[in-house]
Design an enzyme around this catalytic site. Structure first.
Site, PDB file in Angstrom:
ATOM      1  N   LYS A  12       0.846  -1.204   0.000  1.00 42.19           N
ATOM      2  CA  LYS A  12       0.000   0.000   0.000  1.00 42.19           C
ATOM      3  C   LYS A  12       0.873   1.243   0.000  1.00 42.19           C
ATOM      4  CE  LYS A  12       0.780   1.219   4.573  1.00 42.19           C
ATOM      5  NZ  LYS A  12       1.425   2.421   5.067  1.00 42.19           N
ATOM      6  N   PRO A  96       9.855  -4.363   0.127  1.00 42.69           N
ATOM      7  CA  PRO A  96      10.908  -4.149   1.118  1.00 42.69           C
ATOM      8  C   PRO A  96      10.354  -4.088   2.549  1.00 42.69           C
ATOM      9  CG  PRO A  96      11.229  -2.713  -0.762  1.00 42.69           C
ATOM     10  CD  PRO A  96       9.885  -3.359  -0.948  1.00 42.69           C
ATOM     11  N   VAL A  97      11.019  -4.801   3.455  1.00 50.05           N
ATOM     12  CA  VAL A  97      10.557  -4.908   4.843  1.00 50.05           C
ATOM     13  C   VAL A  97      10.817  -3.580   5.580  1.00 50.05           C
ATOM     14  CG1 VAL A  97      10.930  -6.163   7.025  1.00 50.05           C
ATOM     15  CG2 VAL A  97      10.945  -7.392   4.838  1.00 50.05           C
ATOM     16  N   GLY A 100       7.343   1.177   5.039  1.00 52.13           N
ATOM     17  CA  GLY A 100       6.176   2.077   5.073  1.00 52.13           C
ATOM     18  C   GLY A 100       5.146   1.691   4.026  1.00 52.13           C
ATOM     19  N   SER A 105       1.741  -6.309   7.160  1.00 53.67           N
ATOM     20  CA  SER A 105       0.296  -6.213   7.396  1.00 53.67           C
ATOM     21  C   SER A 105      -0.461  -6.883   6.256  1.00 53.67           C
ATOM     22  CB  SER A 105      -0.139  -4.742   7.455  1.00 53.67           C
ATOM     23  OG  SER A 105       0.569  -4.078   8.464  1.00 53.67           O
ATOM     24  N   ASP A 138      -2.771  -1.429  10.083  1.00 56.87           N
ATOM     25  CA  ASP A 138      -2.856  -1.389   8.614  1.00 56.87           C
ATOM     26  C   ASP A 138      -3.513  -2.641   8.026  1.00 56.87           C
ATOM     27  OD1 ASP A 138      -1.695   1.082   8.317  1.00 56.87           O
ATOM     28  OD2 ASP A 138       0.340   0.294   8.012  1.00 56.87           O
TER      29      ASP A 138
HETATM   30  O1  C5P Z   1      -0.661  -1.105  14.652  1.00 51.71           O
HETATM   31  P1  C5P Z   1       0.779  -1.390  14.402  1.00 51.71           P
HETATM   32  O2  C5P Z   1       1.283  -2.542  15.212  1.00 51.71           O
HETATM   33  O3  C5P Z   1       1.115  -1.514  12.952  1.00 51.71           O
HETATM   34  O4  C5P Z   1       1.575  -0.107  14.904  1.00 51.71           O
HETATM   35  C1  C5P Z   1       2.955  -0.101  15.103  1.00 51.71           C
HETATM   36  C2  C5P Z   1       3.306   1.059  16.015  1.00 51.71           C
HETATM   37  O5  C5P Z   1       3.048   2.293  15.332  1.00 51.71           O
HETATM   38  C3  C5P Z   1       2.471   1.128  17.281  1.00 51.71           C
HETATM   39  O6  C5P Z   1       3.085   0.378  18.305  1.00 51.71           O
HETATM   40  C4  C5P Z   1       2.489   2.614  17.595  1.00 51.71           C
HETATM   41  O7  C5P Z   1       3.699   2.983  18.222  1.00 51.71           O
HETATM   42  C5  C5P Z   1       2.487   3.264  16.221  1.00 51.71           C
HETATM   43  N1  C5P Z   1       1.148   3.628  15.742  1.00 51.71           N
HETATM   44  C6  C5P Z   1       0.475   4.669  16.356  1.00 51.71           C
HETATM   45  N2  C5P Z   1      -0.771   5.026  15.922  1.00 51.71           N
HETATM   46  C7  C5P Z   1      -1.346   4.396  14.876  1.00 51.71           C
HETATM   47  C8  C5P Z   1      -0.675   3.334  14.228  1.00 51.71           C
HETATM   48  C9  C5P Z   1       0.578   2.988  14.696  1.00 51.71           C
HETATM   49  O8  C5P Z   1       0.990   5.282  17.295  1.00 51.71           O
HETATM   50  N3  C5P Z   1      -2.546   4.779  14.456  1.00 51.71           N
END
Ligand code: C5P
Length: 292
Positions: A12, A96-97, A100, A105, A138
């Site tokens: 994405k 790529p890991v 972004g 996800s 995501d």
């Molecule tokens: O949800 P996910 O595990 O992908 O998020 C990784 C990190 O990114 C979370 O631990 C948080 O620090 C940050 N994050 C956030 N707010 C979001 C999405 C991600 O602070 N809406």
């Protein structure tokens, strides 16, 4: 036993990402616009005779234990539905890991959607999204199976953007060789939140997408996290500068980075630029991709 299932697990881009504020659970409320793109990992799900879940990959960049989101997705389904089934999850990595672009996800979403079929669970997208948000913010976007969507709340509340006619955007993607920690970028955003640039209006961007006005879309790209990541990692600025010198005025970092993308009018233009950039900077990973 059911036959194996082969899935494309797409990446994405965030065409728009406004961070609205920190929440009590330490996540952040977002207003984001996702685009699903053709750059994809390949996932093969093969049923096992025992009840084990196994990740098989040649990539050194992804874990094979329960820190892998695809592994977690399979465990979650087993746990929630009390299943004693097993599966081999083979991942051919191309996205790529930690770039972004949501590769991990997307892999988790593919496993949810694939096992939904393989294990005959008959879950609808809303039910799948409910499970998906337990794995990561995501993940729900990918289970909705839509090329464009708005993400609210943690980015996990999905509103698909419906269009009368299909819009296909062509992109160049450039990923500098650096590792970015998403929690660190959000932490820095907390410290610098007063300094963010005035935002573009997401409503204008959504209307431009619905009208298929590509040049207006590209002029409205916005990401609150770009300033933060590029402040910490000058490579992101360098990628943007190089793309700008190649004639791409409007470029944006996706998610918390470091992937940067730009818009091109056609596959041919994107492929020409891709070749030039690859020759210029060997450490950058460069791809051409389109909306899918
Ligand atoms: O949800 P996910 O595990 O992908 O998020 C990784 C990190 O990114 C979370 O631990 C948080 O620090 C940050 N994050 C956030 N707010 C979001 C999405 C991600 O602070 N809406």
């Amino acid at each position: 036993m059911s036959p194996r299932l082969i899935l494309n697990s797409y990446a994405k881009l965030n065409l728009y990402l406004a961070v609205l504020g920190r929440r009590r659970d330490n996540y952040h409320n977002l207003n984001t616009v996702f685009e699903r793109i053709s750059l994809a990992d390949r996932i093969v799900l093969s049923p096992r005779r025992d009840d084990k879940i196994r990740i098989i990959t040649a990539s050194c960049d992804i874990p094979k234990d329960n820190t892998n989101l695809a592994f977690r997705a399979a465990c979650l389904l087993k746990e929630v539905f009390g299943l004693d089934k097993g599966v081999d999850i083979k991942i051919h990595k191309r996205i790529p890991v930690g770039s972004g672009m949501g590769g991990g996800s997307s892999n988790a979403a593919s496993v949810l959607m694939g096992l939904n079929k393989l294990w005959r669970l008959n879950l609808n997208p809303e039910k799948l999204a409910g499970l998906a948000r337990k794995i990561g913010s995501d993940v729900p976007f990918f289970v909705y199976n839509h090329p464009f969507a708005q993400g609210l709340s943690r980015g996990d509340k999905i509103r698909p953007i419906r269009q009368l006619f299909k819009l296909r955007l062509w992109h160049i993607l450039v990923i500098p060789k650096i590792k970015v920690s998403t929690p660190l970028i959000y932490k820095k955003w907390d410290e610098h939140s007063g300094l963010t640039k005035p935002r573009q209006d997401v409503k204008i961007l959504l209307s431009a997408l619905r009208k298929k006005d590509t040049s207006l879309v590209s002029s409205l790209l916005f990401n609150d996290l770009e300033q933060i990541t590029s402040g910490l990692y000058p490579e992101v600025k360098q990628v943007k500068k190089t793309l700008s010198r190649s004639g791409l005025e409007s470029t944006l970092m996706s998610g918390s980075g470091p992937a940067v993308f730009g818009f091109l009018a056609s596959r041919k233009e994107a492929a020409t630029l891709c070749k030039q950039l690859k020759a210029k900077k060997r450490s950058w990973r460069v791809f051409v991709a389109h909306t899918i």
